[in-house]
Write a protein that holds these residues in place. Structure first.
Motif, PDB file in Angstrom:
ATOM      1  N   THR A  76       0.925  -5.960   6.433  1.00 21.27           N
ATOM      2  CA  THR A  76       1.320  -4.846   5.570  1.00 21.27           C
ATOM      3  C   THR A  76       2.532  -4.101   6.124  1.00 21.27           C
ATOM      4  O   THR A  76       2.977  -3.114   5.533  1.00 21.27           O
ATOM      5  CB  THR A  76       0.163  -3.848   5.402  1.00 21.27           C
ATOM      6  OG1 THR A  76      -0.167  -3.291   6.685  1.00 21.27           O
ATOM      7  CG2 THR A  76      -1.059  -4.521   4.811  1.00 21.27           C
ATOM      8  N   THR A  77       3.058  -4.555   7.233  1.00 24.24           N
ATOM      9  CA  THR A  77       4.140  -3.860   7.927  1.00 24.24           C
ATOM     10  C   THR A  77       5.275  -4.819   8.262  1.00 24.24           C
ATOM     11  O   THR A  77       5.039  -5.949   8.694  1.00 24.24           O
ATOM     12  CB  THR A  77       3.599  -3.221   9.227  1.00 24.24           C
ATOM     13  OG1 THR A  77       2.712  -2.157   8.898  1.00 24.24           O
ATOM     14  CG2 THR A  77       4.728  -2.656  10.082  1.00 24.24           C
ATOM     15  N   ALA A  78       6.517  -4.360   8.052  1.00 30.99           N
ATOM     16  CA  ALA A  78       7.694  -5.139   8.439  1.00 30.99           C
ATOM     17  C   ALA A  78       8.313  -4.533   9.698  1.00 30.99           C
ATOM     18  O   ALA A  78       8.429  -3.320   9.819  1.00 30.99           O
ATOM     19  CB  ALA A  78       8.720  -5.151   7.317  1.00 30.99           C
ATOM     20  N   GLY A 138       0.833  -1.204   0.000  1.00 31.01           N
ATOM     21  CA  GLY A 138       0.000   0.000   0.000  1.00 31.01           C
ATOM     22  C   GLY A 138       0.859   1.241   0.000  1.00 31.01           C
ATOM     23  O   GLY A 138       1.501   1.574  -0.993  1.00 31.01           O
ATOM     24  N   SER A 139       0.911   1.929   1.133  1.00 33.03           N
ATOM     25  CA  SER A 139       1.741   3.139   1.263  1.00 33.03           C
ATOM     26  C   SER A 139       3.183   2.723   1.530  1.00 33.03           C
ATOM     27  O   SER A 139       3.752   2.988   2.601  1.00 33.03           O
ATOM     28  CB  SER A 139       1.212   4.030   2.386  1.00 33.03           C
ATOM     29  OG  SER A 139      -0.112   4.432   2.144  1.00 33.03           O
ATOM     30  N   VAL A 140       3.777   2.051   0.548  1.00 31.54           N
ATOM     31  CA  VAL A 140       5.100   1.447   0.718  1.00 31.54           C
ATOM     32  C   VAL A 140       6.126   2.506   1.096  1.00 31.54           C
ATOM     33  O   VAL A 140       6.236   3.549   0.454  1.00 31.54           O
ATOM     34  CB  VAL A 140       5.529   0.722  -0.571  1.00 31.54           C
ATOM     35  CG1 VAL A 140       6.947   0.170  -0.421  1.00 31.54           C
ATOM     36  CG2 VAL A 140       4.555  -0.398  -0.899  1.00 31.54           C
ATOM     37  N   GLY A 141       6.886   2.226   2.159  1.00 30.08           N
ATOM     38  CA  GLY A 141       7.945   3.136   2.579  1.00 30.08           C
ATOM     39  C   GLY A 141       7.587   4.020   3.754  1.00 30.08           C
ATOM     40  O   GLY A 141       8.481   4.629   4.354  1.00 30.08           O
ATOM     41  N   ASN A 142       6.308   4.137   4.087  1.00 29.01           N
ATOM     42  CA  ASN A 142       5.963   4.883   5.302  1.00 29.01           C
ATOM     43  C   ASN A 142       6.638   4.207   6.493  1.00 29.01           C
ATOM     44  O   ASN A 142       6.671   2.978   6.586  1.00 29.01           O
ATOM     45  CB  ASN A 142       4.445   4.914   5.509  1.00 29.01           C
ATOM     46  CG  ASN A 142       3.790   6.046   4.752  1.00 29.01           C
ATOM     47  OD1 ASN A 142       4.455   6.814   4.063  1.00 29.01           O
ATOM     48  ND2 ASN A 142       2.482   6.154   4.862  1.00 29.01           N
ATOM     49  N   ARG A 179       7.851  -4.458  -5.759  1.00 28.17           N
ATOM     50  CA  ARG A 179       7.277  -5.255  -6.841  1.00 28.17           C
ATOM     51  C   ARG A 179       6.037  -4.556  -7.390  1.00 28.17           C
ATOM     52  O   ARG A 179       5.148  -4.181  -6.637  1.00 28.17           O
ATOM     53  CB  ARG A 179       6.926  -6.660  -6.341  1.00 28.17           C
ATOM     54  CG  ARG A 179       8.154  -7.416  -5.843  1.00 28.17           C
ATOM     55  CD  ARG A 179       7.779  -8.665  -5.067  1.00 28.17           C
ATOM     56  NE  ARG A 179       8.953  -9.231  -4.417  1.00 28.17           N
ATOM     57  CZ  ARG A 179       9.713 -10.185  -4.958  1.00 28.17           C
ATOM     58  NH1 ARG A 179       9.410 -10.669  -6.150  1.00 28.17           N
ATOM     59  NH2 ARG A 179      10.762 -10.652  -4.305  1.00 28.17           N
ATOM     60  N   VAL A 180       6.010  -4.407  -8.700  1.00 27.49           N
ATOM     61  CA  VAL A 180       4.920  -3.681  -9.348  1.00 27.49           C
ATOM     62  C   VAL A 180       3.741  -4.624  -9.560  1.00 27.49           C
ATOM     63  O   VAL A 180       3.908  -5.794  -9.877  1.00 27.49           O
ATOM     64  CB  VAL A 180       5.384  -3.097 -10.701  1.00 27.49           C
ATOM     65  CG1 VAL A 180       4.251  -2.346 -11.383  1.00 27.49           C
ATOM     66  CG2 VAL A 180       6.582  -2.175 -10.494  1.00 27.49           C
ATOM     67  N   GLY A 181       2.530  -4.089  -9.383  1.00 30.44           N
ATOM     68  CA  GLY A 181       1.325  -4.875  -9.602  1.00 30.44           C
ATOM     69  C   GLY A 181       0.111  -4.057  -9.259  1.00 30.44           C
ATOM     70  O   GLY A 181       0.194  -2.826  -9.123  1.00 30.44           O
ATOM     71  N   PRO A 203       1.221  -2.523  -5.246  1.00 28.61           N
ATOM     72  CA  PRO A 203       2.674  -2.598  -5.090  1.00 28.61           C
ATOM     73  C   PRO A 203       3.070  -3.002  -3.671  1.00 28.61           C
ATOM     74  O   PRO A 203       2.400  -2.656  -2.699  1.00 28.61           O
ATOM     75  CB  PRO A 203       3.127  -1.155  -5.388  1.00 28.61           C
ATOM     76  CG  PRO A 203       2.019  -0.558  -6.173  1.00 28.61           C
ATOM     77  CD  PRO A 203       0.765  -1.203  -5.668  1.00 28.61           C
ATOM     78  N   GLY A 204       4.176  -3.735  -3.580  1.00 30.52           N
ATOM     79  CA  GLY A 204       4.588  -4.160  -2.257  1.00 30.52           C
ATOM     80  C   GLY A 204       5.971  -4.762  -2.228  1.00 30.52           C
ATOM     81  O   GLY A 204       6.641  -4.924  -3.255  1.00 30.52           O
TER      82      GLY A 204
END
Length: 428
Positions: free
Chosen positions: A332-334, A312-316, A366-368, A371-372
């Protein structure tokens, strides 16, 4: 619209506001909203195509429900520009002048602004303009329109579920409370001063954000280097693989795959949308049942952990504060637990926000359709690594800017709440 109303006068059956300047007395007059207007300009349904033209080749701004916001024109939204010829055909002999009120009649419903100057404007889709009578002060009238009472009334009279709108027939049912013009002007001057303070704080916060962004670009490109306390240079930066810079007892993991039942008495569950760069507490937290929480105990976060959104909001990114120690995260979180002897958690937090860090994250994303990142992608992150002492210098310096942004943000929120309370008590 014909002249059907006289200037309001003190009425024994009128309205007395909860909050009022002491030099004024007497009741406010309750009048139909339309009785305050000389004219309504309504060109809804008109398009360039219908008058045999197009939007190209001009610089005259069209005002629509897309770019009319409370108090300003949003130039980041869709904002069509028209030519002088289009303007003449569209507007005809009717012109918008400074301080006319533009109002959105359809989604988003109820936004309003004062025309900021005497430039030419095209009145476009889903908006109308109000030209008021002489006894109305438009600076007061716009504040009345922004008030909860007026907005709630308009919302109640609107139609539609997801895309609400109101027609002129329904708007004629709206009544408003109007004091004499000197009191209108006093209210308007006071509320405008509050608006000015809000605008100044908003600009200050935005400028601090841009200042921080520019400094991060220079710091992480090494155009700016910090010195040791004795004035000596720090060692050259190295590259470090993220997977080698973490606490070996706590591998990089993502959280609960299927949260199961939410339990208001359980432990906090941090979702990807609950945080962003520069942590802001969300209005509502989800919690999970003890059974689910125990199943995923290995993904609990601790104070000082860094979490990054991977879907989703990748990189937040955020650093876990003490009060969230022991909380759970979703898939959705690492979770990243830096080794304190190798990697400063605040340094990593700012690194992820920097252009260098964002480019690194983008490279592995990864694009799709959604994205994630996978955990394997996060483990492969290559981090520019100063010495621990320089990491701490960088983190402390950028944290001081964050603290200033937070302070201004609090002042801004307080000013907005103050304005909201004023509107509620003056226009109740």
């Amino acid at each position: 619209m014909s002249e059907v109303a006289q200037a309001p006068h003190s009425s024994p059956d009128g309205h007395i506001p909860q909050l009022r300047f002491p030099e004024f007395s007497g009741n406010w007059e309750e009048v139909p909203f339309y009785d305050c207007l000389n004219d309504i300009l309504d060109f809804r349904g008109r398009t360039p195509l219908k008058i045999g033209m197009d939007w190209g080749g001009g610089n005259i701004i069209s005002l629509s429900a897309n770019n009319v916001k409370n108090g300003y024109i949003d130039f980041n939204a869709e904002c069509h520009l028209g030519s002088g010829e289009l303007y003449e055909k569209w507007m005809g002999k009717v012109k918008l002048v400074k301080n006319d009120i533009v109002f959105t009649m359809e989604a988003p419903l109820g936004k309003a602004l004062l025309v900021p100057d005497d430039k030419r404007y095209i009145l476009s889709q889903r908006v109308v303009a109000f030209k008021t009578k002489d006894y109305i002060d438009n600076l007061y009238f716009i504040q009345l329109i922004w008030s909860n009472k007026f907005q709630n009334t308009v919302d109640r009279l609107s139609t539609g579920s997801t895309a609400k709108g109101i027609n002129q027939k329904s708007l004629k049912k709206v009544f408003v409370n109007i004091p004499l013009k000197p009191e209108q002007q006093k209210i308007a001057a006071f509320l405008t001063a509050v608006d000015t303070k809000i605008e100044q704080l908003s600009k200050k916060k935005a400028l601090l954000g841009e200042y921080k962004k520019g400094l991060m670009q220079k710091i992480f490109s090494q155009a700016i280097r910090f010195k040791a306390d004795d004035g000596s240079d720090f060692p050259d930066w190295e590259d470090g693989l993220l997977n080698t810079l973490i606490d070996n007892s706590r591998k990089i993991r993502y959280g609960i795959v299927q949260p199961g039942k939410y339990d208001k008495n359980g432990k906090y569950l941090i979702r990807g949308k609950d945080y962003s760069n520069g942590w802001e507490i969300p209005s509502e937290f989800f919690k999970v049942s003890d059974a689910i929480e125990k199943k995923y105990s290995k993904t609990r976060v601790k104070k000082g952990d860094v979490i990054v959104c991977i879907v989703g909001s990748v990189g937040n990114v955020m650093v876990i504060p003490g009060w969230l120690d022991g909380a759970n995260i979703t898939q959705t979180t690492a979770r990243i637990a830096p080794d304190k002897n190798k990697l400063n958690n605040q340094y990593l937090y700012f690194y992820f926000q920097s252009l260098v860090g964002r480019n690194m994250i983008h490279k592995h994303t990864r694009v799709g359709t959604r994205p994630g990142l996978n955990i394997e992608d996060v483990e492969k992150f290559s981090i520019l690594l100063p010495s621990l002492l320089e990491q701490a210098k960088i983190a402390n310096f950028l944290s001081s800017i964050d603290n200033k942004i937070e302070q201004v943000g609090k002042q801004l929120d307080e000013s907005k709440q103050f304005k909201k309370a004023l509107l509620q008590q003056m226009f109740v």
